[in-house]
Enzyme design. Sequence first.
Site, short mmCIF file in Angstrom:
data_model
loop_
_atom_site.label_atom_id
_atom_site.label_comp_id
_atom_site.label_asym_id
_atom_site.label_seq_id
_atom_site.Cartn_x
_atom_site.Cartn_y
_atom_site.Cartn_z
N SER A 47 0.82 -1.20 0.00
CA SER A 47 0.00 0.00 0.00
C SER A 47 0.86 1.26 0.00
O SER A 47 0.35 2.37 -0.23
CB SER A 47 -0.94 0.02 1.21
N LYS A 115 4.22 -11.41 3.64
CA LYS A 115 2.78 -11.60 3.41
C LYS A 115 2.53 -11.79 1.92
O LYS A 115 3.09 -11.07 1.09
CB LYS A 115 1.98 -10.41 3.93
N GLU A 117 -0.64 -12.57 -1.08
CA GLU A 117 -2.06 -12.56 -1.38
C GLU A 117 -2.48 -13.83 -2.11
O GLU A 117 -1.77 -14.32 -2.98
CB GLU A 117 -2.41 -11.36 -2.26
N GLU A 184 -9.51 -9.24 4.23
CA GLU A 184 -9.82 -7.87 3.81
C GLU A 184 -11.17 -7.80 3.11
O GLU A 184 -11.43 -8.54 2.14
CB GLU A 184 -8.73 -7.33 2.89
#
Length: 322
Positions: A47, A115, A117, A184
């Site tokens: 992000s 991390k 996804e 999320e």
Amino acid sequence: MASRVTVRTVLEYKEQGRPVVMVTAYDYPFARLADAAGVDMILVGDSLGNVVLGYPATVFVTLDEMVHHTRAARRGVERALLVADMPFLTFHLSVDDALRAAGRLVQEGGAEAVKLEGAGRVLEVVRRLTDAGIPVVGHLGLLPQRVHALGGYRVQGRDEAEARRLLDDAVALEQAGAFALVLEMVPRELAAAISRRLRIPTIGIGAGPDCDGQVLVLHDLLGLTQGRVPRFARRYAELGQIALEALQRYAADVRARAFPTDEHSYHMAAGEAGSRAGDAATGAGDPGGSRSPAPSGPGEEAPRGGRQARDASYGDAPYGDR
């Protein structure tokens, strides 16, 4: 100082029913503040592309940029567990590529976990990283790196088939070796069901209060985000407005010659000011009758009489040689 947070600590929080606190940070000063605040996990998220680098999406963030920002955050963290996002296409093409990318985040960046996804083909990557000794946080629900394929930023898992798939993916990630899972933008009921099913902690962002922990983007939390803020974010401060007003006051003071004042100035040693001023007026000590201009080019520095001659009140300055 409180003891360091480790992977084992995070797993113990799940057993104890203690919520896990995670926040993003992308540089030394904010990572240091988050660590001092007692945050359990600090995520150097991709992000950073949106909130720091000005990119329109996270897919533009490179591995080199992630390593750079992870290294900066590492310098500010003493207690929290530091996690780094693996950016777009660093773990999709091959397991070997993923191992090399994760290795850089750990060796060069100082991350203690990474991390990733998604699930599916990602599961083998999770297994191999875990086997190599690199702890992994999973990420399901809205996947920002796949926002175009998902049709935009929308809630995931609202229908039964999609909810079942996400639950199955969550179980598969746990079995592959992930020690925590970010959820999320999924319905609260689904996040609660996944949290009950798993032995590893779930960390929600837009997934309701029933997850085992929560994460927010630092800039959303502090009011630094410009434009639309996600519904799930809570602004705990308005630092953006405070910074804007401070900069406006600074600009106004400079233009009005209200800054700097004598309070912010340095002075010559007692008894020197008058004689030096006289020399300057008469050209004494300068055979040519003129004074040479003070150096102003890159790397040049006007004589300052050594550090000992500097204003004594400057000794506690936080940035060293200023």
